[in-house]
Motif scaffolding. Sequence first.
Motif, PDB file in Angstrom:
ATOM      1  N   CYS A   1      -6.126  -2.451 -13.227  1.00  0.00           N
ATOM      2  CA  CYS A   1      -5.550  -1.643 -12.206  1.00  0.00           C
ATOM      3  C   CYS A   1      -6.503  -0.480 -11.774  1.00  0.00           C
ATOM      4  CB  CYS A   1      -4.142  -0.867 -12.615  1.00  0.00           C
ATOM      5  SG  CYS A   1      -3.062  -2.273 -13.395  1.00  0.00           S
ATOM      6  N   VAL A   2      -7.191   0.129 -12.573  1.00  0.00           N
ATOM      7  CA  VAL A   2      -7.959   1.133 -11.822  1.00  0.00           C
ATOM      8  C   VAL A   2      -8.936   0.404 -11.111  1.00  0.00           C
ATOM      9  CG1 VAL A   2     -10.031   2.925 -12.610  1.00  0.00           C
ATOM     10  CG2 VAL A   2      -7.660   2.835 -14.058  1.00  0.00           C
ATOM     11  N   LYS A   3      -9.451  -0.539 -11.430  1.00  0.00           N
ATOM     12  CA  LYS A   3     -10.573  -1.340 -10.524  1.00  0.00           C
ATOM     13  C   LYS A   3      -9.843  -1.766  -9.158  1.00  0.00           C
ATOM     14  CE  LYS A   3     -12.747  -5.872 -10.746  1.00  0.00           C
ATOM     15  NZ  LYS A   3     -12.871  -7.057 -11.459  1.00  0.00           N
ATOM     16  N   VAL A   4      -8.756  -2.018  -9.117  1.00  0.00           N
ATOM     17  CA  VAL A   4      -7.963  -2.536  -7.726  1.00  0.00           C
ATOM     18  C   VAL A   4      -7.799  -1.357  -7.056  1.00  0.00           C
ATOM     19  CG1 VAL A   4      -5.888  -3.336  -6.756  1.00  0.00           C
ATOM     20  CG2 VAL A   4      -6.884  -4.511  -8.673  1.00  0.00           C
ATOM     21  N   ARG A   5      -7.187  -0.222  -7.814  1.00  0.00           N
ATOM     22  CA  ARG A   5      -7.094   1.266  -6.970  1.00  0.00           C
ATOM     23  C   ARG A   5      -8.505   1.757  -6.377  1.00  0.00           C
ATOM     24  NH1 ARG A   5      -3.904   2.772 -11.599  1.00  0.00           N
ATOM     25  NH2 ARG A   5      -5.253   4.232 -12.077  1.00  0.00           N
ATOM     26  N   ARG A   6      -9.649   1.436  -7.150  1.00  0.00           N
ATOM     27  CA  ARG A   6     -10.801   1.964  -6.532  1.00  0.00           C
ATOM     28  C   ARG A   6     -11.243   1.295  -5.539  1.00  0.00           C
ATOM     29  NH1 ARG A   6     -14.228   5.376  -9.700  1.00  0.00           N
ATOM     30  NH2 ARG A   6     -15.825   4.265  -9.178  1.00  0.00           N
ATOM     31  N   SER A   7     -11.135   0.159  -5.448  1.00  0.00           N
ATOM     32  CA  SER A   7     -11.396  -0.832  -4.482  1.00  0.00           C
ATOM     33  C   SER A   7     -10.603  -0.418  -3.036  1.00  0.00           C
ATOM     34  CB  SER A   7     -11.261  -2.380  -4.693  1.00  0.00           C
ATOM     35  OG  SER A   7     -11.468  -3.314  -3.630  1.00  0.00           O
ATOM     36  N   ALA A   8      -9.366  -0.186  -3.058  1.00  0.00           N
ATOM     37  CA  ALA A   8      -8.467   0.120  -2.195  1.00  0.00           C
ATOM     38  C   ALA A   8      -8.955   1.407  -1.681  1.00  0.00           C
ATOM     39  CB  ALA A   8      -7.037   0.247  -2.856  1.00  0.00           C
ATOM     40  N   LYS A   9      -9.383   2.384  -2.609  1.00  0.00           N
ATOM     41  CA  LYS A   9      -9.803   3.618  -2.095  1.00  0.00           C
ATOM     42  C   LYS A   9     -11.298   3.541  -1.413  1.00  0.00           C
ATOM     43  CE  LYS A   9     -10.874   8.488  -2.965  1.00  0.00           C
ATOM     44  NZ  LYS A   9     -10.724   9.313  -3.846  1.00  0.00           N
ATOM     45  N   ARG A  10     -12.062   2.548  -1.841  1.00  0.00           N
ATOM     46  CA  ARG A  10     -13.246   2.312  -1.147  1.00  0.00           C
ATOM     47  C   ARG A  10     -12.949   1.817   0.437  1.00  0.00           C
ATOM     48  NH1 ARG A  10     -15.520   0.718  -5.871  1.00  0.00           N
ATOM     49  NH2 ARG A  10     -14.573  -1.525  -5.494  1.00  0.00           N
ATOM     50  N   LEU A  11     -12.053   1.013   0.482  1.00  0.00           N
ATOM     51  CA  LEU A  11     -11.833   0.487   1.671  1.00  0.00           C
ATOM     52  C   LEU A  11     -10.620   1.321   2.612  1.00  0.00           C
ATOM     53  CD1 LEU A  11     -10.682  -2.970   0.333  1.00  0.00           C
ATOM     54  CD2 LEU A  11     -12.758  -2.290   1.864  1.00  0.00           C
ATOM     55  N   ASN A  12     -10.428   2.569   2.099  1.00  0.00           N
ATOM     56  CA  ASN A  12      -9.612   3.582   2.649  1.00  0.00           C
ATOM     57  C   ASN A  12      -8.453   2.915   3.143  1.00  0.00           C
ATOM     58  OD1 ASN A  12      -8.956   6.041   3.987  1.00  0.00           O
ATOM     59  ND2 ASN A  12     -10.231   5.928   5.639  1.00  0.00           N
ATOM     60  N   LEU A  13      -7.741   2.408   1.944  1.00  0.00           N
ATOM     61  CA  LEU A  13      -6.464   1.537   2.165  1.00  0.00           C
ATOM     62  C   LEU A  13      -5.505   2.227   1.452  1.00  0.00           C
ATOM     63  CD1 LEU A  13      -5.088  -0.937   2.775  1.00  0.00           C
ATOM     64  CD2 LEU A  13      -5.827  -1.965   0.726  1.00  0.00           C
ATOM     65  N   PRO A  14      -4.463   3.083   2.223  1.00  0.00           N
ATOM     66  CA  PRO A  14      -3.205   3.583   1.507  1.00  0.00           C
ATOM     67  C   PRO A  14      -2.382   2.678   0.844  1.00  0.00           C
ATOM     68  CG  PRO A  14      -2.818   3.462   3.753  1.00  0.00           C
ATOM     69  CD  PRO A  14      -4.151   2.993   3.598  1.00  0.00           C
ATOM     70  N   LEU A  15      -2.688   2.202  -0.390  1.00  0.00           N
ATOM     71  CA  LEU A  15      -2.017   1.120  -1.090  1.00  0.00           C
ATOM     72  C   LEU A  15      -0.810   1.880  -2.066  1.00  0.00           C
ATOM     73  CD1 LEU A  15      -1.969  -2.099  -1.878  1.00  0.00           C
ATOM     74  CD2 LEU A  15      -3.556  -1.372  -3.496  1.00  0.00           C
ATOM     75  N   ALA A  16       0.276   1.545  -1.783  1.00  0.00           N
ATOM     76  CA  ALA A  16       1.602   1.906  -2.315  1.00  0.00           C
ATOM     77  C   ALA A  16       1.508   1.206  -3.885  1.00  0.00           C
ATOM     78  CB  ALA A  16       3.011   1.429  -1.822  1.00  0.00           C
ATOM     79  N   THR A  17       1.717   2.153  -4.899  1.00  0.00           N
ATOM     80  CA  THR A  17       1.677   1.667  -6.091  1.00  0.00           C
ATOM     81  C   THR A  17       3.014   1.805  -6.905  1.00  0.00           C
ATOM     82  OG1 THR A  17       1.047   3.988  -6.852  1.00  0.00           O
ATOM     83  CG2 THR A  17      -0.654   2.376  -6.309  1.00  0.00           C
ATOM     84  N   VAL A  18       3.359   0.872  -7.756  1.00  0.00           N
ATOM     85  CA  VAL A  18       4.636   0.881  -8.445  1.00  0.00           C
ATOM     86  C   VAL A  18       4.325   0.924  -9.818  1.00  0.00           C
ATOM     87  CG1 VAL A  18       6.766  -0.667  -8.705  1.00  0.00           C
ATOM     88  CG2 VAL A  18       5.537  -0.547  -6.542  1.00  0.00           C
ATOM     89  N   ASP A  19       5.191   1.837 -10.535  1.00  0.00           N
ATOM     90  CA  ASP A  19       4.812   1.591 -12.025  1.00  0.00           C
ATOM     91  C   ASP A  19       5.657   0.520 -12.762  1.00  0.00           C
ATOM     92  OD1 ASP A  19       4.577   2.413 -14.805  1.00  0.00           O
ATOM     93  OD2 ASP A  19       5.450   4.294 -14.525  1.00  0.00           O
ATOM     94  N   ALA A  20       4.761  -0.172 -13.369  1.00  0.00           N
ATOM     95  CA  ALA A  20       5.562  -1.438 -13.787  1.00  0.00           C
ATOM     96  C   ALA A  20       6.112  -1.112 -15.172  1.00  0.00           C
ATOM     97  CB  ALA A  20       4.463  -2.533 -13.841  1.00  0.00           C
ATOM     98  N   LYS A  21       5.907  -0.045 -15.807  1.00  0.00           N
ATOM     99  CA  LYS A  21       6.365   0.345 -16.918  1.00  0.00           C
ATOM    100  C   LYS A  21       7.988   0.907 -16.841  1.00  0.00           C
ATOM    101  CE  LYS A  21       2.173   1.591 -19.407  1.00  0.00           C
ATOM    102  NZ  LYS A  21       1.647   2.550 -20.238  1.00  0.00           N
ATOM    103  N   GLN A  22       8.230   1.134 -15.721  1.00  0.00           N
ATOM    104  CA  GLN A  22       9.652   1.626 -15.403  1.00  0.00           C
ATOM    105  C   GLN A  22      10.613   0.407 -15.326  1.00  0.00           C
ATOM    106  OE1 GLN A  22      10.538   4.634 -15.289  1.00  0.00           O
ATOM    107  NE2 GLN A  22       8.418   5.231 -15.467  1.00  0.00           N
ATOM    108  N   PRO A  23      11.640   0.517 -16.322  1.00  0.00           N
ATOM    109  CA  PRO A  23      12.632  -0.654 -16.498  1.00  0.00           C
ATOM    110  C   PRO A  23      12.986  -1.548 -15.010  1.00  0.00           C
ATOM    111  CG  PRO A  23      13.116   0.925 -18.058  1.00  0.00           C
ATOM    112  CD  PRO A  23      12.258   1.559 -16.981  1.00  0.00           C
TER     113      PRO A  23
END
Length: 119
Positions: free
Chosen positions: A52-74
Amino acid sequence: MKVIRLVLGQLILLLNAIFSPRAMKRSEDAQQQVNDQAKQLQLYQFESCPFCVKVRRSAKRLNLPLATVDAKQPDNEQVLIEQGGKRKVPCLRIEDKSGQVKWMYESNDIVAYLEQRFA
């Protein structure tokens, strides 16, 4: 095992914060188009998951405001399982203009998709 995961997860987050990638520069109009398109995307993830960190880093490199959802929340986990088909992260939820939803798993596939669409 849980202690090792916890320590490694925190280490991954620390290193990510220290060595955060630089964001791509775009004109204001081009960035606004990217921002508008990014509203169709949601990343289901765990905060300290290395993939997930890998994907978020890629989104940051692309200057992409990617909405994240915590999949641990039921509730979020239930949506991921029912609509995406499995409890696995990272998972990118992609909604097209017609309202069709596609769920993309595997960090390499997600990164390739983001780079192809936004680079």
